[in-house]
Scaffold this motif. Sequence first.
Motif, PDB file in Angstrom:
ATOM      1  N   MET A  71    -131.955 -24.905 -10.098  1.00 41.14           N
ATOM      2  CA  MET A  71    -130.979 -24.165  -9.301  1.00 41.14           C
ATOM      3  C   MET A  71    -130.962 -24.595  -7.837  1.00 41.14           C
ATOM      4  O   MET A  71    -130.228 -24.043  -7.029  1.00 41.14           O
ATOM      5  N   GLN A  72    -131.769 -25.587  -7.482  1.00 44.89           N
ATOM      6  CA  GLN A  72    -131.897 -26.012  -6.093  1.00 44.89           C
ATOM      7  C   GLN A  72    -130.562 -26.460  -5.503  1.00 44.89           C
ATOM      8  O   GLN A  72    -130.225 -26.120  -4.372  1.00 44.89           O
ATOM      9  N   GLY A  73    -129.773 -27.201  -6.241  1.00 47.42           N
ATOM     10  CA  GLY A  73    -128.482 -27.677  -5.735  1.00 47.42           C
ATOM     11  C   GLY A  73    -127.535 -26.539  -5.414  1.00 47.42           C
ATOM     12  O   GLY A  73    -126.861 -26.541  -4.381  1.00 47.42           O
ATOM     13  N   ALA A  74    -127.487 -25.527  -6.282  1.00 47.81           N
ATOM     14  CA  ALA A  74    -126.614 -24.378  -6.034  1.00 47.81           C
ATOM     15  C   ALA A  74    -127.060 -23.615  -4.791  1.00 47.81           C
ATOM     16  O   ALA A  74    -126.227 -23.184  -3.984  1.00 47.81           O
ATOM     17  N   PHE A  75    -128.361 -23.450  -4.623  1.00 47.30           N
ATOM     18  CA  PHE A  75    -128.857 -22.756  -3.435  1.00 47.30           C
ATOM     19  C   PHE A  75    -128.538 -23.541  -2.164  1.00 47.30           C
ATOM     20  O   PHE A  75    -128.176 -22.960  -1.130  1.00 47.30           O
ATOM     21  N   LEU A  76    -128.672 -24.859  -2.215  1.00 51.87           N
ATOM     22  CA  LEU A  76    -128.367 -25.673  -1.034  1.00 51.87           C
ATOM     23  C   LEU A  76    -126.890 -25.590  -0.671  1.00 51.87           C
ATOM     24  O   LEU A  76    -126.545 -25.479   0.519  1.00 51.87           O
ATOM     25  N   VAL A  77    -126.017 -25.646  -1.649  1.00 47.03           N
ATOM     26  CA  VAL A  77    -124.585 -25.522  -1.375  1.00 47.03           C
ATOM     27  C   VAL A  77    -124.293 -24.162  -0.760  1.00 47.03           C
ATOM     28  O   VAL A  77    -123.534 -24.048   0.208  1.00 47.03           O
ATOM     29  N   VAL A  79    -126.394 -22.180   0.985  1.00 50.08           N
ATOM     30  CA  VAL A  79    -126.952 -22.097   2.341  1.00 50.08           C
ATOM     31  C   VAL A  79    -126.115 -22.909   3.323  1.00 50.08           C
ATOM     32  O   VAL A  79    -125.758 -22.419   4.407  1.00 50.08           O
ATOM     33  N   PHE A  80    -125.785 -24.156   2.973  1.00 53.14           N
ATOM     34  CA  PHE A  80    -124.988 -24.979   3.877  1.00 53.14           C
ATOM     35  C   PHE A  80    -123.587 -24.399   4.077  1.00 53.14           C
ATOM     36  O   PHE A  80    -123.022 -24.482   5.167  1.00 53.14           O
ATOM     37  N   GLY A  81    -123.016 -23.802   3.070  1.00 50.44           N
ATOM     38  CA  GLY A  81    -121.713 -23.147   3.218  1.00 50.44           C
ATOM     39  C   GLY A  81    -121.775 -21.988   4.193  1.00 50.44           C
ATOM     40  O   GLY A  81    -120.879 -21.813   5.026  1.00 50.44           O
ATOM     41  N   ASN A  82    -122.839 -21.189   4.095  1.00 49.09           N
ATOM     42  CA  ASN A  82    -122.983 -20.069   5.024  1.00 49.09           C
ATOM     43  C   ASN A  82    -123.233 -20.549   6.451  1.00 49.09           C
ATOM     44  O   ASN A  82    -122.692 -19.981   7.404  1.00 49.09           O
ATOM     45  N   VAL A  83    -124.049 -21.582   6.620  1.00 46.59           N
ATOM     46  CA  VAL A  83    -124.293 -22.127   7.963  1.00 46.59           C
ATOM     47  C   VAL A  83    -122.991 -22.667   8.549  1.00 46.59           C
ATOM     48  O   VAL A  83    -122.672 -22.416   9.719  1.00 46.59           O
ATOM     49  N   PHE A  84    -122.214 -23.380   7.751  1.00 48.46           N
ATOM     50  CA  PHE A  84    -120.936 -23.916   8.214  1.00 48.46           C
ATOM     51  C   PHE A  84    -119.983 -22.781   8.595  1.00 48.46           C
ATOM     52  O   PHE A  84    -119.287 -22.862   9.620  1.00 48.46           O
ATOM     53  N   ALA A  85    -119.951 -21.709   7.812  1.00 50.03           N
ATOM     54  CA  ALA A  85    -119.082 -20.569   8.110  1.00 50.03           C
ATOM     55  C   ALA A  85    -119.474 -19.912   9.427  1.00 50.03           C
ATOM     56  O   ALA A  85    -118.608 -19.542  10.231  1.00 50.03           O
ATOM     57  N   VAL A  86    -120.763 -19.773   9.677  1.00 52.76           N
ATOM     58  CA  VAL A  86    -121.220 -19.171  10.933  1.00 52.76           C
ATOM     59  C   VAL A  86    -120.847 -20.064  12.109  1.00 52.76           C
ATOM     60  O   VAL A  86    -120.402 -19.572  13.163  1.00 52.76           O
ATOM     61  N   LEU A  87    -121.013 -21.384  11.954  1.00 56.01           N
ATOM     62  CA  LEU A  87    -120.644 -22.298  13.044  1.00 56.01           C
ATOM     63  C   LEU A  87    -119.153 -22.242  13.347  1.00 56.01           C
ATOM     64  O   LEU A  87    -118.748 -22.226  14.518  1.00 56.01           O
ATOM     65  N   VAL A  88    -118.323 -22.188  12.341  1.00 55.79           N
ATOM     66  CA  VAL A  88    -116.875 -22.088  12.548  1.00 55.79           C
ATOM     67  C   VAL A  88    -116.536 -20.764  13.218  1.00 55.79           C
ATOM     68  O   VAL A  88    -115.704 -20.715  14.131  1.00 55.79           O
ATOM     69  N   PHE A  89    -117.194 -19.690  12.811  1.00 56.94           N
ATOM     70  CA  PHE A  89    -116.969 -18.384  13.428  1.00 56.94           C
ATOM     71  C   PHE A  89    -117.318 -18.415  14.913  1.00 56.94           C
ATOM     72  O   PHE A  89    -116.550 -17.925  15.755  1.00 56.94           O
TER      73      PHE A  89
END
Length: 123
Positions: A71-77, A79-89
């Motif tokens: 499940m490591q790949g799903a968790f990485l996607v 986490v990186f999606g949430n980090v990207f969303a916070v940066l855009v915000f």
Amino acid sequence: MALQRHSPLKRKFDRAIRWMLESGLIRRWFLESLRLSRKANEQKNDSLDTSSSEEDPSPSSGVIPLSIDHMQGAFLVFVFGNVFAVLVFLLENCCRRRAKDNEDFNLSFSGSKGKRPKIMSNM
């Protein structure tokens, strides 16, 4: 199926599901999954009886328990999606503040809302 209440696709999905129920496909798939599950359990029990020292099921049985590594790949996607969303915000908030500060500066400098002062030449 998760569709909106008055979606134009709802009737089509309802018809397809009703057709699968009436034709017996869902019952057949259910019985087939039970048969495959029973077969996998029997193979697992046989492999445990023959070699009790081996803890992992053999890959030939087709059933592999999921672990964190799978499940490591799903968790990485995620986490990186949430980090990207916070940066855009944060970027949007920064740009909005900068635009608001520029608007306040322009309004206070010109003295009138949206109008620039006219420059008169003596020519």
